[in-house]
Scaffold this active site. Sequence first.
Site, PDB file in Angstrom:
ATOM      1  N   HIS A 131      -0.981 122.913 -51.015  1.00 23.24           N
ATOM      2  CA  HIS A 131      -0.875 121.952 -52.115  1.00 23.24           C
ATOM      3  C   HIS A 131       0.274 120.987 -51.809  1.00 23.24           C
ATOM      4  O   HIS A 131       1.362 121.435 -51.432  1.00 23.24           O
ATOM      5  CB  HIS A 131      -0.624 122.688 -53.439  1.00 23.24           C
ATOM      6  CG  HIS A 131      -0.682 121.772 -54.609  1.00 23.24           C
ATOM      7  ND1 HIS A 131      -1.875 121.359 -55.179  1.00 23.24           N
ATOM      8  CD2 HIS A 131       0.297 121.150 -55.312  1.00 23.24           C
ATOM      9  CE1 HIS A 131      -1.608 120.532 -56.177  1.00 23.24           C
ATOM     10  NE2 HIS A 131      -0.303 120.383 -56.273  1.00 23.24           N
ATOM     11  N   GLY A 137      -9.721 116.427 -43.037  1.00 21.27           N
ATOM     12  CA  GLY A 137      -9.543 117.639 -42.222  1.00 21.27           C
ATOM     13  C   GLY A 137      -8.370 117.568 -41.254  1.00 21.27           C
ATOM     14  O   GLY A 137      -8.366 118.256 -40.232  1.00 21.27           O
TER      15      GLY A 137
HETATM   16  C1  GRF Z   1      -3.761 117.444 -48.274  1.00 25.15           C
HETATM   17  O1  GRF Z   1      -2.803 116.621 -48.862  1.00 25.15           O
HETATM   18  C2  GRF Z   1      -3.810 118.779 -48.972  1.00 25.15           C
HETATM   19  O2  GRF Z   1      -2.581 119.203 -49.434  1.00 25.15           O
HETATM   20  C3  GRF Z   1      -4.713 118.490 -50.139  1.00 25.15           C
HETATM   21  O3  GRF Z   1      -5.688 117.621 -49.625  1.00 25.15           O
HETATM   22  C4  GRF Z   1      -5.169 116.907 -48.499  1.00 25.15           C
HETATM   23  C5  GRF Z   1      -6.069 117.184 -47.346  1.00 25.15           C
HETATM   24  O4  GRF Z   1      -5.801 116.403 -46.236  1.00 25.15           O
HETATM   25  N1  GRF Z   1      -5.184 119.704 -50.745  1.00 25.15           N
HETATM   26  P1  GRF Z   1      -6.612 116.633 -44.896  1.00 25.15           P
HETATM   27  O5  GRF Z   1      -8.092 116.618 -45.261  1.00 25.15           O
HETATM   28  O6  GRF Z   1      -6.181 117.960 -44.335  1.00 25.15           O
HETATM   29  O7  GRF Z   1      -6.257 115.492 -44.021  1.00 25.15           O
END
Ligand code: GRF
Length: 198
Positions: A110, A13
């Site tokens: 993404h 998160g």
């Molecule tokens: C990020 O790299 C996002 O692009 C992908 O999952 C990851 C999430 O990271 N969909 P976080 O949970 O926000 O730290």
Amino acid sequence: MELRLGFLASHNGSNMQAIIDACRNKTLKSKPCVVISNNSKSGAIDRAKKENIPFYHLSSSTHPSEEELDKAIIDSLKLHNVNLVILAGYMKKLGTRTIKEFNNRILNIHPALLPKYGGEGMYGILVHEAVIKAKEKKSGVTIHIVNSEYDRGPIINQTEVPVYENDTAETLAQRVLKAEHKIYVETIKMIEEGKIRL
Ligand code: GRF
């Protein structure tokens, strides 16, 4: 119109946190209203607790029927009058009703330059491994609207991140994640200011 944000996140998160921080320090006018996670042990839920944001654990274990899960997600978002849904590392495919109900009001991030390195099975470290393997000189971040096609909804913002010769998937992932935090906040700000119209 005030943006009322509802987050869906499965793991750490950190993107969600970057947006919450930006709301707190008034970089954004939006209000974080609810956090939904399919993982009861996620960092996202811990963060919601710390931030005093209402949160819900909704998953196939709480709602074995896909339809009921879809409905529970819509109900929680509506209960908190959410008008912009932020997917922040949400590893589940959203239900068709949620997508319809919040048509053009769901954003996803993404960690690559879509349409490259997207689609089913392209997530997390696998994306960065594929980029390194292909010897790309640049990667990046894409923010897109979520529709029923995986990683294929309209792109609303993108930023490039360089790939260096000695990068590993992990070092690239760290550089991309930093860019993610920045571009997600910037994109929401552009929506607030009407520079991006959904
Ligand atoms: C990020 O790299 C996002 O692009 C992908 O999952 C990851 C999430 O990271 N969909 P976080 O949970 O926000 O730290």
